[in-house]
Write an enzyme that holds these catalytic residues in place. Structure first.
Site, PDB file in Angstrom:
ATOM      1  N   CYS A  51      -6.766   7.663   2.814  1.00 58.79           N
ATOM      2  CA  CYS A  51      -6.560   7.510   3.979  1.00 58.79           C
ATOM      3  C   CYS A  51      -7.110   8.837   4.754  1.00 58.79           C
ATOM      4  O   CYS A  51      -6.563   9.901   4.323  1.00 58.79           O
ATOM      5  CB  CYS A  51      -5.148   7.225   4.603  1.00 58.79           C
ATOM      6  SG  CYS A  51      -4.962   7.345   6.390  1.00 58.79           S
ATOM      7  N   ASN A  62       0.896  -1.238  -0.068  1.00 60.00           N
ATOM      8  CA  ASN A  62      -0.023   0.303  -0.056  1.00 60.00           C
ATOM      9  C   ASN A  62       1.057   1.246  -0.052  1.00 60.00           C
ATOM     10  O   ASN A  62       1.867   1.465   0.831  1.00 60.00           O
ATOM     11  CB  ASN A  62      -0.882  -0.076   1.245  1.00 60.00           C
ATOM     12  CG  ASN A  62      -1.786   1.116   1.190  1.00 60.00           C
ATOM     13  OD1 ASN A  62      -1.577   2.168   1.719  1.00 60.00           O
ATOM     14  ND2 ASN A  62      -3.179   0.826   1.124  1.00 60.00           N
TER      15      ASN A  62
END
Lengths: 291, 266
Positions: free
Chosen positions: A118, A87
């Protein structure tokens, strides 16, 4: 992949944390915690708060940076017969591109999940997930920088997930994963203070599962690339829902914190379901929800 | 470390709401070192996701004991556990307390159920020194007979004066220190309790050249180092600070490692 069940980024460390408790070789893939160009310390504490049916986190993506990760964790991960998906995130488009470029030739890395969503990173990263133009630029940039499989991870807090799913496909993404955590906040009513140092965070866990199923259904309906369903999986039925609405793989997240072997149990549960219904592969389930 | 389904052997109230839970955990109990903890998945509490960490009070053969108080929703639910009930345990976790350095004199400092967390250490140390136990009231002073049976001298204070001296435990420690021979062996302290108490022990340790091991109490998530919830700031070799995970690099730290000034600010 041996199984369509992976472990989601941010909930399984980099692998070693769970190696004593879970046979890593039996996972579909390990999606490691988000990696940026440079080491990052992350947010102040408190970083998580347990709420009804979920966990709000604002960890702030602490990580050892690309070089630190490759040096500290890749030798460990290469010992296993399990795909490694990294990621990645950045504060600018250029940083995303540079991180992708650096991973392009790292032995043992199979794919990049592009973390555009995020909610805990200031300086713009959340915008990459909700601003369509920024999203396109990041996915396009990463695509151009690597031969690896590129999987943008979509944010749930957009007005139309289909637009972002299509934009990812148009920019050359090999797949999409969704959802990331849902922006959330909790207040301590005794002190009137937010329960997270970062004030807001991202909600994960069983409470977001149904939200995720609906978004996966919408996204999978408009793209031809594979979709990874993520959000609140605690048992095989949750994963089956994602498959039926169009995901071809799933990732177990927060549940690993409580039951480290959840992903393996979900794999077994899916196999039992296939057996019971006389199906020979997961593919026969994908997108089979009856409307 | 392993994840084991264990069986409740027995549970009863010790005093003042403090409870003792006996678990048959043959895979975990024999491997517990002093200061380590276990991560308990409380059954019948579906609205809560996470496990709850507990210090191990005693571990004898396949059985381990946890001493706790029903104060939150997890611990209140635990009070209903009955013999034969099953629950999931991950452990042993954390680094635990190191042994006594040669030539040092051990003292233990504990508040509330911190006393239980020091029992295995008290049993393992080759020298018995003084154990300082502090609490709000007499009902918060636990396990005194157990420590005395091991040969430790126990000194007590309570804030309401219902047992031992009235006041907080640092007053008792300071009086002991003042009366002590100046040329006695240097002290090695082991502490477990509220963070304010740990900091008070740390300040004394730094002033008086003690070595002091403190077991910090942080909100914890996964317990195995993955979620990064339980981090605290420790001094780094380069002169700055770095996060350390209390579940993995801790929960026991030498008090000089901890950036107390930043903890206070936080």
């Amino acid at each position: 992949m041996k199984t369509p069940v992976m472990v989601a980024s941010g909930t399984f460390g980099y692998g070693p944390e769970y190696a004593e408790l879970v046979d890593l070789n039996k996972l579909g893939a390990i999606v490691v915690k988000g990696i940026a160009l440079h080491p990052t310390k992350g947010n102040e504490t408190p970083r998580t708060v347990e709420v009804a049916s979920g966990l709000i986190n604002a960890i702030g993506l602490p990580n050892p940076g690309v070089d630190g990760f490759v040096e500290q964790y890749m030798p460990f991960l290469r010992q296993y017969d399990v795909p490694v998906i990294v990621n990645i995130w950045g504060k600018t488009v250029e940083e995303y591109v540079e991180v992708a470029r650096r991973f392009d030739h790292v032995d043992g890395v199979h794919a990049l999940e592009v973390n555009v969503s995020c909610p805990n990173i200031k300086e713009g990263s959340a915008l990459f997930g909700t601003d369509l133009d920024m999203f396109r630029r990041v996915v396009d940039g990463v695509r151009g920088a690597t031969q690896l499989t590129v999987i943008p991870k979509l944010a749930p807090n957009v007005s139309d997930i289909k637009v972002f799913a299509r934009a990812a496909e148009d920019a050359g993404a090999d797949g999409i994963s969704l959802i990331n955590s849902v922006p959330a906040m909790a207040v301590d009513v005794k002190t009137r203070k937010p329960r997270l140092a970062n004030v807001t965070g991202g909600l994960t866990g069983p409470g977001i599962h149904s939200v995720a199923v609906r978004l996966v259904w919408e996204a999978a309906g408009v793209v031809n690339i594979p979709v990874v369903g993520i959000g609140g999986i605690t048992k095989a039925e949750d994963a089956l829902e994602f498959l039926m609405v169009g995901a071809s793989a799933v990732a177990v997240g927060t549940a690993s914190f409580t039951h480290p072997a959840t992903a393996l149990e979900v794999t077994d549960g899916i196999a039992e379901y296939l057996d019971r219904h006389g199906l020979s592969s997961v593919g026969e389930l994908v997108g089979t929800v009856l409307l | 470390m392993q994840c084991e389904t264990v069986k409740v052997v027995h549970q009863d109230e010790v005093q003042g709401g403090y409870r003792l839970l006996w678990l048959d955990a043959p895979g975990i109990a024999p491997h517990v070192r002093p200061g380590q903890f276990v991560h308990v998945l409380v059954p019948h509490m579906e609205e809560a996701l996470l496990r709850r960490p507990f210090s191990v009070y005693k571990a004898d053969g396949p059985v381990l004991q946890i001493l706790y108080k029903g104060v939150g929703k997890g611990t209140r639910t635990m009070t209903y556990l009955r013999p034969g009930d099953q629950l999931s345990l991950i452990g042993p976790l954390g680094n635990g307390y190191p042994g006594l350095s040669t030539g040092r004199y051990p003292i233990l400092v504990a508040g509330g159920y911190g006393m239980a967390a020091l029992y295995l250490l008290a049993r393992a140390l080759p020298v018995q020194g003084v154990a300082f136990f502090g609490g709000q009231s007499a009902s918060d002073i636990l396990c005194v007979d157990e420590f005395e049976a091991l040969g430790w001298e126990v000194r007590i204070s309570t804030e309401d004066g219902t047992r031992g001296e009235r006041g907080i435990i640092t007053g008792v420690i300071d009086a002991w220190w003042t009366a002590r021979d100046a040329d006695a062996e240097p002290v090695e302290a082991y502490a477990c309790g509220p963070n304010g108490m740990l900091h008070a022990v740390a300040r004394r340790a730094m002033e008086r050249d003690w070595r002091a091991w403190v077991s910090v109490d942080r909100n914890m998530g996964c317990g195995v180092g993955a979620c990064l919830t339980c981090v605290l700031k420790v001094r780094s070799e380069e002169g700055g600070w770095a996060w350390k995970r209390s579940c993995k690099e801790g929960p026991v730290f030498e008090c000089r490692e901890i950036c107390w000034e930043m903890e206070e600010a936080g």
